[in-house]
Design a protein around this motif. Structure first.
Motif, PDB file in Angstrom:
ATOM      1  N   PRO A  25       0.823  -1.214   0.000  1.00 55.65           N
ATOM      2  CA  PRO A  25       0.000   0.000   0.000  1.00 55.65           C
ATOM      3  C   PRO A  25       0.857   1.264   0.000  1.00 55.65           C
ATOM      4  O   PRO A  25       1.792   1.399   0.791  1.00 55.65           O
ATOM      5  N   GLY A  26       0.568   2.160  -0.914  1.00 59.30           N
ATOM      6  CA  GLY A  26       1.333   3.398  -1.026  1.00 59.30           C
ATOM      7  C   GLY A  26       2.625   3.258  -1.797  1.00 59.30           C
ATOM      8  O   GLY A  26       3.194   4.251  -2.251  1.00 59.30           O
ATOM      9  N   SER A  33       2.948   7.382   5.349  1.00 54.39           N
ATOM     10  CA  SER A  33       1.510   7.321   5.543  1.00 54.39           C
ATOM     11  C   SER A  33       1.129   6.314   6.623  1.00 54.39           C
ATOM     12  O   SER A  33       1.358   5.114   6.479  1.00 54.39           O
ATOM     13  N   GLU A  34       0.499   6.795   7.684  1.00 51.31           N
ATOM     14  CA  GLU A  34      -0.023   5.911   8.725  1.00 51.31           C
ATOM     15  C   GLU A  34      -1.113   5.012   8.165  1.00 51.31           C
ATOM     16  O   GLU A  34      -1.192   3.822   8.508  1.00 51.31           O
ATOM     17  N   GLU A  35      -1.941   5.575   7.284  1.00 49.67           N
ATOM     18  CA  GLU A  35      -3.033   4.778   6.709  1.00 49.67           C
ATOM     19  C   GLU A  35      -2.489   3.615   5.886  1.00 49.67           C
ATOM     20  O   GLU A  35      -3.001   2.490   5.971  1.00 49.67           O
ATOM     21  N   CYS A  36      -1.454   3.876   5.079  1.00 45.65           N
ATOM     22  CA  CYS A  36      -0.865   2.810   4.272  1.00 45.65           C
ATOM     23  C   CYS A  36      -0.202   1.752   5.152  1.00 45.65           C
ATOM     24  O   CYS A  36      -0.309   0.557   4.886  1.00 45.65           O
ATOM     25  N   PHE A  92      -1.127  -2.163   5.312  1.00 46.48           N
ATOM     26  CA  PHE A  92      -0.062  -3.154   5.183  1.00 46.48           C
ATOM     27  C   PHE A  92      -0.149  -4.190   6.301  1.00 46.48           C
ATOM     28  O   PHE A  92      -0.114  -5.407   6.061  1.00 46.48           O
ATOM     29  N   CYS A  93      -0.295  -3.728   7.534  1.00 46.86           N
ATOM     30  CA  CYS A  93      -0.405  -4.641   8.677  1.00 46.86           C
ATOM     31  C   CYS A  93      -1.692  -5.458   8.618  1.00 46.86           C
ATOM     32  O   CYS A  93      -1.683  -6.670   8.893  1.00 46.86           O
ATOM     33  N   TYR A 143       8.795  -2.800   9.562  1.00 44.37           N
ATOM     34  CA  TYR A 143       8.876  -4.253   9.637  1.00 44.37           C
ATOM     35  C   TYR A 143       8.371  -4.758  10.985  1.00 44.37           C
ATOM     36  O   TYR A 143       7.650  -5.759  11.057  1.00 44.37           O
ATOM     37  N   LYS A 144       8.760  -4.097  12.062  1.00 44.16           N
ATOM     38  CA  LYS A 144       8.331  -4.539  13.389  1.00 44.16           C
ATOM     39  C   LYS A 144       6.809  -4.483  13.514  1.00 44.16           C
ATOM     40  O   LYS A 144       6.200  -5.371  14.128  1.00 44.16           O
ATOM     41  N   ARG A 145       6.205  -3.457  12.924  1.00 47.71           N
ATOM     42  CA  ARG A 145       4.742  -3.377  12.944  1.00 47.71           C
ATOM     43  C   ARG A 145       4.115  -4.548  12.188  1.00 47.71           C
ATOM     44  O   ARG A 145       3.136  -5.147  12.643  1.00 47.71           O
ATOM     45  N   GLY A 146       4.686  -4.867  11.025  1.00 48.37           N
ATOM     46  CA  GLY A 146       4.167  -5.992  10.261  1.00 48.37           C
ATOM     47  C   GLY A 146       4.333  -7.313  10.984  1.00 48.37           C
ATOM     48  O   GLY A 146       3.416  -8.155  11.004  1.00 48.37           O
ATOM     49  N   VAL A 147       5.489  -7.520  11.592  1.00 51.28           N
ATOM     50  CA  VAL A 147       5.730  -8.751  12.345  1.00 51.28           C
ATOM     51  C   VAL A 147       4.763  -8.856  13.510  1.00 51.28           C
ATOM     52  O   VAL A 147       4.188  -9.928  13.770  1.00 51.28           O
ATOM     53  N   SER A 148       4.555  -7.765  14.215  1.00 50.18           N
ATOM     54  CA  SER A 148       3.635  -7.775  15.351  1.00 50.18           C
ATOM     55  C   SER A 148       2.220  -8.146  14.918  1.00 50.18           C
ATOM     56  O   SER A 148       1.530  -8.922  15.595  1.00 50.18           O
ATOM     57  N   ALA A 149       1.788  -7.611  13.777  1.00 53.49           N
ATOM     58  CA  ALA A 149       0.452  -7.938  13.274  1.00 53.49           C
ATOM     59  C   ALA A 149       0.341  -9.421  12.948  1.00 53.49           C
ATOM     60  O   ALA A 149      -0.658 -10.081  13.268  1.00 53.49           O
ATOM     61  N   ILE A 150       1.357  -9.971  12.323  1.00 51.28           N
ATOM     62  CA  ILE A 150       1.350 -11.398  11.981  1.00 51.28           C
ATOM     63  C   ILE A 150       1.350 -12.254  13.231  1.00 51.28           C
ATOM     64  O   ILE A 150       0.615 -13.249  13.340  1.00 51.28           O
TER      65      ILE A 150
END
Length: 422
Positions: free
Chosen positions: A171-172, A191-194, A198-199, A243-250
């Protein structure tokens, strides 16, 4: 091996406290954490305890069209290609073309062919829009991303191949060039929204496939942050946090799978990474095209890998002579860096199987390169509509495996067997 057994024991002890796919055996599938590829230092380890050295290919162009694989140059990203096809043959015809394209470009037979060459892993580049209601590849709602990945997972399970899911277009935009189908800038990092989208998408993907051991891991972003921008250092500094945000979501839904992190600037710069311990199932992925086929040419990748003590994998490489590829594969084998070459299939050569341009395709290519900034220019450049549609339909047949040309020297250069793929 001691480290592996320790990890397995720890996973079993934790099973009672982890929910759903987070760590305990699934009641629905009977799949336990021990069923997945794991990490032991710099090595990947199969569930049977043997080392996995990745050798395979990328299914590029299938779910993230790129212009050069159609012999286009200026029209080089997915939304540019779609717009050009709509101008050429109409939106309804184009929507139907994309459906048949997805049906024909990669099939069960392609996956069986890849397996017979001796490959063990496939990397799947995908566009985030496949998991949204955004306009993409002929659909404007209810995208078919999960249906396409579900089919591929089934084919890989039948064939005995591992699968890496690669968000090639985020996204973005994470790169800011044609490869991420963006608007010419890595807006994801501003972008926070993007970033939230992503997460959210990765959480949905991980929730669906948390119990699927055919999937080796999730590659969060492909080639983030091209080097062209004045703000490159600022974006590099944000990469690890994204990346850390994505990992946390997963990890909210899936504690089984490995997560792959690519370096900045074409997966080539690992200096932005400062923390390799924020998750216990991380590996890193580099890319390289061109240059000398020597260990010295990838010394920075090896040094980073050794400094963090985690696996490094060459997710993309290729577009070179057979001799160069053979030499560099030996370098990667000598230095414990697995590889998936780019790509499996495209127009003509430098791939596992080449698509022969169908009759009339030169008119499609000419239109793709012509000035089309105004409606007058579109009208002036458009070839005969019947001819254009005939060529596009012919491409749908030409891209089927049965009509492609096996690039035997290319496949041999990777240490694989083209005869086995027959």
């Amino acid at each position: 091996m001691k480290q592996l057994l320790t990890a397995i024991t720890a996973a079993v002890l934790l099973a009672g406290t982890l929910a759903g796919c987070g760590g305990q055996q699934s009641r629905e599938t009977g799949v336990s954490p021990e069923s997945f590829v794991s990490i032991d230092g710099k090595d990947l380890v199969r569930p049977d305890g043997t080392k996995l050295f990745i050798v395979g290919t990328n299914l590029g162009n299938w779910l993230n069209p790129e212009g050069y694989m159609f012999n286009f140059s200026k029209t080089n990203s997915a939304h540019f290609i779609n717009e050009m096809f709509c101008q050429l043959a109409g939106p309804a015809f184009t929507a139907n073309f994309w459906k048949q394209f997805k049906d024909n470009y990669v099939t069960r037979e392609d996956i069986r062919f890849i397996k017979r060459t001796g490959a063990n892993t496939i990397r799947l580049p995908f566009h985030y829009k496949l998991f949204t209601d955004e306009d993409y590849m002929g659909l404007t709602a209810a995208q078919d991303g999960f249906a396409r990945v579900d089919s591929l997972v089934e084919w890989c399970r039948e064939a005995g191949l591992y699968l890496i899911l690669d968000m090639h277009d985020a996204p973005g935009g994470q790169t800011g060039d044609n490869i991420d189908d963006s608007y010419g800038y890595p807006w994801l990092f501003e972008s926070e929204e993007c970033q939230q989208q992503f997460c959210d998408i990765w959480r949905r993907i991980a929730s669906r496939y948390c119990d699927e051991p055919v999937i080796l891991g999730y590659e969060l972003l492909n080639e983030p942050i091209a080097p062209y921008f004045a703000e490159v250092d600022e974006m590099n500094a944000r990469l690890e946090q994204v990346y850390k945000r994505g990992v946390s979501a997963i990890r909210e839904v899936d504690k089984n799978h490995i997560i792959l992190l690519g370096g900045a600037q074409w997966n080539g710069n690992f200096k932005p990474f400062t923390d390799a311990s924020f998750d216990d199932k991380l590996m890193y992925t580099c890319h390289r095209y061109g240059g000398p086929a020597t260990r010295e040419a990838i010394h920075s990748f090896i040094a980073f890998r050794d400094s963090v003590g985690l696996p490094m994998y060459m997710g993309e490489i290729g577009h070179n002579s057979d001799q160069w590829q053979a030499d560099f594969c030996q370098v990667m084998r000598d230095n414990n860096i697995g590889y998936t070459f780019w790509p499996y299939k495209k127009m003509e050569n430098s791939c596992f199987v080449g698509i022969t341009p169908p009759e009339g395709w030169e008119a499609v290519v000419a239109f793709s390169e012509a000035p089309r900034a105004t409606y007058q220019e579109i009208r002036a450049a458009r070839p005969d509509q019947a001819l254009a549609r005939q060529a596009m339909n012919a491409f749908l047949e030409a891209c089927k495996l049965e009509n492609c040309t096996v690039q035997q020297g290319y496949i041999r250069s990777l240490g694989l067997d083209p005869e086995g793929g027959r």
